[in-house]
Every structure is written in C-alpha cells, then in structure tokens.
Design a protein around this motif. Sequence first.
Motif, PDB file in Angstrom:
ATOM      1  N   LYS A 171      -5.338   9.861  -0.339  1.00  0.00           N
ATOM      2  CA  LYS A 171      -4.334   9.790  -1.408  1.00  0.00           C
ATOM      3  C   LYS A 171      -4.532  10.871  -2.461  1.00  0.00           C
ATOM      4  CE  LYS A 171      -6.694   6.255  -4.092  1.00  0.00           C
ATOM      5  NZ  LYS A 171      -6.441   5.676  -5.381  1.00  0.00           N
TER       6      LYS A 171
ATOM      7  N   PHE B 255       4.919  11.106  10.614  1.00  0.00           N
ATOM      8  CA  PHE B 255       4.317  10.479  11.787  1.00  0.00           C
ATOM      9  C   PHE B 255       5.266  10.458  12.968  1.00  0.00           C
ATOM     10  CE2 PHE B 255       1.872   8.944   8.273  1.00  0.00           C
ATOM     11  CZ  PHE B 255       0.597   8.785   8.765  1.00  0.00           C
TER      12      PHE B 255
ATOM     13  N   TYR C 106       8.991   2.397   5.849  1.00  0.00           N
ATOM     14  CA  TYR C 106       8.758   1.018   5.448  1.00  0.00           C
ATOM     15  C   TYR C 106      10.024   0.228   5.723  1.00  0.00           C
ATOM     16  CZ  TYR C 106       5.345   3.828   2.992  1.00  0.00           C
ATOM     17  OH  TYR C 106       4.379   4.733   2.703  1.00  0.00           O
TER      18      TYR C 106
ATOM     19  N   GLU D 257       0.293   3.018  11.558  1.00  0.00           N
ATOM     20  CA  GLU D 257       0.891   4.227  10.983  1.00  0.00           C
ATOM     21  C   GLU D 257       1.517   3.951   9.616  1.00  0.00           C
ATOM     22  OE1 GLU D 257       3.674   6.088  13.590  1.00  0.00           O
ATOM     23  OE2 GLU D 257       2.113   7.250  14.574  1.00  0.00           O
ATOM     24  N   LEU D 258       2.061   2.735   9.484  1.00  0.00           N
ATOM     25  CA  LEU D 258       2.698   2.355   8.228  1.00  0.00           C
ATOM     26  C   LEU D 258       1.660   2.342   7.103  1.00  0.00           C
ATOM     27  CD1 LEU D 258       5.647   1.717   8.467  1.00  0.00           C
ATOM     28  CD2 LEU D 258       5.122  -0.690   8.258  1.00  0.00           C
TER      29      LEU D 258
ATOM     30  N   GLU E 105      -1.190   3.934   7.183  1.00  0.00           N
ATOM     31  CA  GLU E 105      -1.685   5.308   6.996  1.00  0.00           C
ATOM     32  C   GLU E 105      -0.705   6.127   6.167  1.00  0.00           C
ATOM     33  OE1 GLU E 105      -2.345   6.549  10.990  1.00  0.00           O
ATOM     34  OE2 GLU E 105      -4.359   5.685  11.060  1.00  0.00           O
ATOM     35  N   ALA E 106       0.580   5.935   6.442  1.00  0.00           N
ATOM     36  CA  ALA E 106       1.594   6.667   5.692  1.00  0.00           C
ATOM     37  C   ALA E 106       1.478   6.324   4.202  1.00  0.00           C
ATOM     38  CB  ALA E 106       2.988   6.317   6.206  1.00  0.00           C
ATOM     39  N   ALA E 107       1.315   5.045   3.913  1.00  0.00           N
ATOM     40  CA  ALA E 107       1.202   4.623   2.516  1.00  0.00           C
ATOM     41  C   ALA E 107      -0.065   5.191   1.875  1.00  0.00           C
ATOM     42  CB  ALA E 107       1.197   3.101   2.435  1.00  0.00           C
ATOM     43  N   LYS E 108      -1.119   5.238   2.668  1.00  0.00           N
ATOM     44  CA  LYS E 108      -2.379   5.817   2.163  1.00  0.00           C
ATOM     45  C   LYS E 108      -2.168   7.266   1.753  1.00  0.00           C
ATOM     46  CE  LYS E 108      -6.094   3.816   4.802  1.00  0.00           C
ATOM     47  NZ  LYS E 108      -7.021   4.095   5.892  1.00  0.00           N
ATOM     48  N   MET E 109      -1.471   8.008   2.624  1.00  0.00           N
ATOM     49  CA  MET E 109      -1.241   9.428   2.341  1.00  0.00           C
ATOM     50  C   MET E 109      -0.328   9.601   1.137  1.00  0.00           C
ATOM     51  SD  MET E 109      -2.124  11.419   5.471  1.00  0.00           S
ATOM     52  CE  MET E 109      -1.820  12.696   4.382  1.00  0.00           C
ATOM     53  N   GLU E 110       0.527   8.598   0.912  1.00  0.00           N
ATOM     54  CA  GLU E 110       1.472   8.713  -0.201  1.00  0.00           C
ATOM     55  C   GLU E 110       0.857   8.266  -1.515  1.00  0.00           C
ATOM     56  OE1 GLU E 110       5.301   7.020   1.258  1.00  0.00           O
ATOM     57  OE2 GLU E 110       5.634   9.157   1.445  1.00  0.00           O
ATOM     58  N   GLY E 111      -0.418   7.948  -1.471  1.00  0.00           N
ATOM     59  CA  GLY E 111      -1.108   7.709  -2.734  1.00  0.00           C
ATOM     60  C   GLY E 111      -1.376   6.258  -3.071  1.00  0.00           C
ATOM     61  N   ALA E 112      -1.140   5.355  -2.125  1.00  0.00           N
ATOM     62  CA  ALA E 112      -1.366   3.943  -2.419  1.00  0.00           C
ATOM     63  C   ALA E 112      -2.784   3.533  -2.049  1.00  0.00           C
ATOM     64  CB  ALA E 112      -0.363   3.095  -1.642  1.00  0.00           C
ATOM     65  N   SER E 113      -3.391   2.695  -2.879  1.00  0.00           N
ATOM     66  CA  SER E 113      -4.695   2.127  -2.546  1.00  0.00           C
ATOM     67  C   SER E 113      -4.446   0.915  -1.657  1.00  0.00           C
ATOM     68  CB  SER E 113      -5.401   1.695  -3.816  1.00  0.00           C
ATOM     69  OG  SER E 113      -4.633   0.696  -4.458  1.00  0.00           O
TER      70      SER E 113
ATOM     71  N   TRP F 177      -2.493  -1.788  -3.343  1.00  0.00           N
ATOM     72  CA  TRP F 177      -1.044  -1.542  -3.454  1.00  0.00           C
ATOM     73  C   TRP F 177      -0.345  -1.630  -2.111  1.00  0.00           C
ATOM     74  CZ3 TRP F 177       1.697  -2.272  -7.472  1.00  0.00           C
ATOM     75  CH2 TRP F 177       1.149  -2.076  -8.752  1.00  0.00           C
TER      76      TRP F 177
ATOM     77  N   LYS G 159       2.706  -3.988  -1.846  1.00  0.00           N
ATOM     78  CA  LYS G 159       4.039  -3.416  -1.683  1.00  0.00           C
ATOM     79  C   LYS G 159       4.540  -3.450  -0.249  1.00  0.00           C
ATOM     80  CE  LYS G 159       5.082  -1.223  -5.690  1.00  0.00           C
ATOM     81  NZ  LYS G 159       6.388  -1.299  -6.334  1.00  0.00           N
ATOM     82  N   ILE G 160       3.609  -3.440   0.704  1.00  0.00           N
ATOM     83  CA  ILE G 160       4.039  -3.365   2.096  1.00  0.00           C
ATOM     84  C   ILE G 160       3.597  -4.609   2.870  1.00  0.00           C
ATOM     85  CG2 ILE G 160       3.749  -2.075   4.249  1.00  0.00           C
ATOM     86  CD1 ILE G 160       3.508   0.386   2.228  1.00  0.00           C
TER      87      ILE G 160
END
Lengths: 375, 298
Positions: A74, A82, A88, B189-190, B192-200, B203, B207-208
Amino acid sequence: MVKIELKNISKTYDKDVTAVKDFNLEIEDGDFIVLVGPSGCGKSTMLRMIAGLEEITDGEFVMDGRLMNDVPPKNRDIAMVFQNYALYPHMTVYDNMAFALKMRKFKKEEIKKRVTEAAKILGLEDYLKRKPRALSGGQRQRVALGRAIVRDAKLFLMDEPLSNLDAKLRFQMRAEISKLHNRLKTTTVYVTHDQTEAMTMATRIVIMKDGVIQQVGAPKDVYDYPENTFVGGFIGSPAMNFFSGEVRDGEFITADGIRLPLPETKAQAMKAAGYGEGPVTMGIRPEHVTLEPPAAAGQSLAAVDSEVIVSELTGAETLLYSKLGSQELIARIDSGLDLRTGETVRLAYDMELAHFFDARSGDRLKLGEEAAISV
Amino acid sequence: MVKQTAAARPKLSKPKVSHFETIQGRRQALNVINWVLLAAGSILMLSPLWWMLVTSVKTMQEVMTYPPTFWPESWNWSNYMKTWEAAPFDLYTVNTLTITILVVIGNVFVNSFIAYGFAKVPFKGRNALFAIVLSTMMIPGFVTLIPQYVLFAKLQWLNTYYPLVIPAFFGSAFNIFLLRQFYMTIPDELIEAAKMEGASHFWIWWKIGLPLTKPALATVAIFSFNGAWNDFLGPLLYVNDENLYTLQLGLQVFKGQMSTQWNYLMAGSLLVLLPVIILFFFFQKYFIQGINLQSGGK
C-alpha cells in the motif's frame, strides 16, 4: 519520473523450488516493459514481487533510489490490473475507481474530478452508477484500467489483463492500452504469455524461461536477432524453423545432407567466430522461405525441391507445411497459388536472413551483424 | 372420392390404458401422494403449537379436564393480558432485548473479523490454530459449565449481564467456521487489489469483507438472536436479581412448586416465541443457507 532497478532478484519457494533466478533489469521512465514467456516461467511471480504481494527471497528492488523490498504494497505507489479484473462486486463503477483515493483520504471534489476524467478517457461516463456484474467483459477491463489511472501511480503493473477477453475484444483493448500508454506515459510492466501482445505493445520485451531472463530488447531487435533458439522459437508466429546440421566449406549441410550455400560474408564471419566447420543449428523465419523467385540483388537464395504436406490459407497469406529432408518446416507465402498436398514445389531459403545457433547450447553465434542494435 | 380414401386409411386406435399408466397420470398421482405426506407432516409439526394456543385461552379448569379438549369451550383472550400483568414483562423484554442485541453485535463483528484472518491473512501456524479453534466445538458445553461459573464468580461478574454478553465478543468456533468457509469463496485477487490500493487488512475487512459476506452474516445474526433470546440456562445461572430477569426466567412465575398455571405459561410462551417466529418468516432463506453452510454445501 521514475527509475526502477531490479538487481539479482530471486524467488525460492520452500527452499528448493526456484521461480525466479537472478533477475536483472533497469526500467526507465515511460517504458512499457512486457514480461513474456510460457506458463511457469516466473513472469507473474516477478510482477507480484514488484507489487509487494510476494516476498523477494534475494536481491534488491530499488525505485527512485529507495530500497522497496520490505515496503508494504500500500505504500509502494504502484497500481495493478489483475487478470480477473478484481473489481469490488458490491461497489458501483464510480466507487470502484474512487476506492484507492478514498483510502488515501483525498478530498471529495478531487476524487470526483479524477474519476470523471478517467471515465472520459475510457468511455465509461455512462456506466459510473452500474455495478460490475452489469458490465461486459471489455467494460470491466476498462474499469480495472480506470482504477489504476485515477491513482496517478508511479508504476502500472498488468497481469495478463487481456486473457479473459474474446479474440476481437482483445485485439481492440490491446490497441487501447497502447494508446493509453502513449497518452499517459506511465511506466508499465505488463505480463503476458502471448508473444503478439508482447511484440505489439512493448517498448522493451523481457523473455523469460524457467525463471531466467533469456533476452531483453526492443521488439524488432528480439525478433531479428534472437539470443538463442528458445527466443527464436517463442517470438514470432508461426515459429521460426530450426534445422540441425553442420557447416562445411561455406555451406550449411542439413542432417540429411542437403546443401544450402552460405553467402560469402556470412561464411567468413562464421569462420572468424570459430564455427567455420562443425555442427550448428540453423533458424529461419517462415517468411524467409519462399517459392523460388529469381534472386533479387543482394539476396542469397538456396533453393530445394520440397513436397507440400499441407497448405493453409489464412487470408492474406498461405502457410505451407513441408519438409527439408526429414526436418519439418513452415513457409509463409502469398496466397495467390493453389497448392495441393503431394505437389512438389521449389522452396528458396534466404540465407542472408538465416540465423545460426550453437548446436549444443542453442546460443546465437555472434557474427557481428547485431553490432547495430543497442540493448 | 375424398371420403373413400379417408375410410380406406387404417384407423389409428389408441391403446386402452388407465389414466394412471400415462406419464401425466403418474405424475399427478405422485403429486397427490407428496401433498398428503407433506400435509400430514405439517400437521404433526404444528400440533404442539396448536396445543399451546388452545391451552393459552382455556380456563384453568378446562386445562385440567380429562379427556383433553382440542377445541376450547370458550376462547379467553383476556388470559394474555393477565399473563403480561402477572410479572414485569415489559422490563424483562427490555432486558432480553439488551442482551440479545449485544450478543448479536458481538457475534457478527468479532467472528467475521476472526474468520477473515483465518481465510485471507497468511501467517505461520494458521492451520494449527484453526484446528484448535474447531476442536473447542467437540467439548460439550456442560463440561465447562462449572469452571466457567467459577471463573465468572472470581471476576465478580455474578448477577450481571457480563457472563451472558462478554463471551459473544470472543468468537465462537461454529460461527468462525461458517464465516471462514464463506470468505474462502472470495477471490484472493480482490484482497490483493485492495491492498495495492492502500487499504490495511482492517479496512479490507470493513469495506470489502463485511459487505460481501452479508448472507453468511445474516445467518450468524439469526442463529445468535435465536440462541440469546431463547437462553434459559445462562440467565438462570448468573442472574439472581429479579430486575435483571429475562423473559425466559420471567415465565417461571407461572410454574409454582405445587401447581403450574398452564394457561398463563402457554400464553406467555407464545408471546415470547412470537419474535422468533416472525424472524423465521422473514429470514427463512438465511436459515436454510446456514444449514447448507454447515453441511459444507454452497
């Protein structure tokens, strides 16, 4: 501006399975690097290490002078697209694109501005209120791209983003991604197993096999001067033809004893390189095997009678399957002719454009013709 | 001419079969049998409820008559008013709701958080830890009853709601298992995508994870509601003060040492049961889904 250095990077799983071995690459600002290779070659692992989703076992990943090995994903300022889009499902297109900005606590107006702008670039303005499941594959792919664009990240990573699309859409999106890159100039690392994608999109291609880089270079250089038989066979479709044989008295003699005379300069270069006599592998692209025409100036053609095994009309051209002695070959010829199976044709080999590789290692013989290219 | 040819053509006679030998007939017969069986089953299942209802409106005298009546002589709906006034049931309702809501909140959020960890956060010893969590399901609740009582007594939690509420905030193996199974179906992947977008991880879960596991969360919520609402043993053990009584304890006022006022007890029980029945009607889908999740189906 971003500069990325990947130094001696390795990835080992469970101490004995090596996915990536001693990977070295410098990526300049604005580069569109395509990692290409067969499945299991380590290209995706390499990408995931850059993303921070996999740990780097050994080596250094430096971005703008900062060691990134232990920086969590992050904080890397890297956006990733991907293979399955990873949208989402419970959020609208707008929220999907806004998520990263919300996480980074951007102001509402700024988020709106950026999302609207990205939506405009990608033609998604009418879909912002929809959920991903109400979108087609191509639109989902665009949303995934949009999610990366709004972040204005230093580096884009794309992991086979087109492999879930049908052929026509893939063709279209390929061009769109290229266009997008030309417009945004964001440094990109793109992973694919499709050599056509690599050839058409990359500023530089990195060809990998079994976790090891085989060659790095601009698409044309890689195509014209493959470093070894693997690269020669992997890049280009249909694949390069390979014939085993030997060099003797300025001629290439196939394993079946068919003689193909070498151009004078090439014969001398080979002699100078220490391959004047002995076993070599010859490689020649299908388009450099033609039905015998009169040789033009500067061309050095060697013609051999061959039997047509199959001829495939693909539209603009015909793929001719035949044999040189006992070794199979494909020639790419004009589709004007109606060739029948069993017919004998006289095929000409453009020896000036033939490639020669070490028979054992498969490495390209350095004959001095690559001097012009810069890697 | 035309007539002749028509007459000359051999007649296609239908073979004579009874209606039940045709495919359609058989299907109808099967349907009838199904309906009869289902109806019989439903009547059997509903009969206790019916018995409760008729008992609740009978006079005490009629309750005691032999042979029992399945249709009351008079419908004394006033029994319900008398029941509600026999004890501070308003207070008990508030008490029960307080406990139930807290337990539901605890179960839904804490178990979901733990399940997310087990499903989506790789760490050393994860599987072993999960096995330990699961193994707590093998211990019958009554085995830990006394040590637990001693523990809560030492914490000076007796006669408070702490023993009834606090454990819900420490996860339950069954709910963790159920939610983990659900989380496993969300692609990595979902995350991982959130991780890359800055979520801990927190979160990502908030959020997901939470929105995507809503059906499973509903199941957990319903099961917890049911459990807490119907819990009799817990309040009986830990709560002495009548002001802290729950509905289930309150119903005991009709059960004397000498005699039981069955009509009032049944009226009270029906009233207490009502929210659960209503809940079931609205969330039937999730009940069934929950049972499916338990059996590992999807």
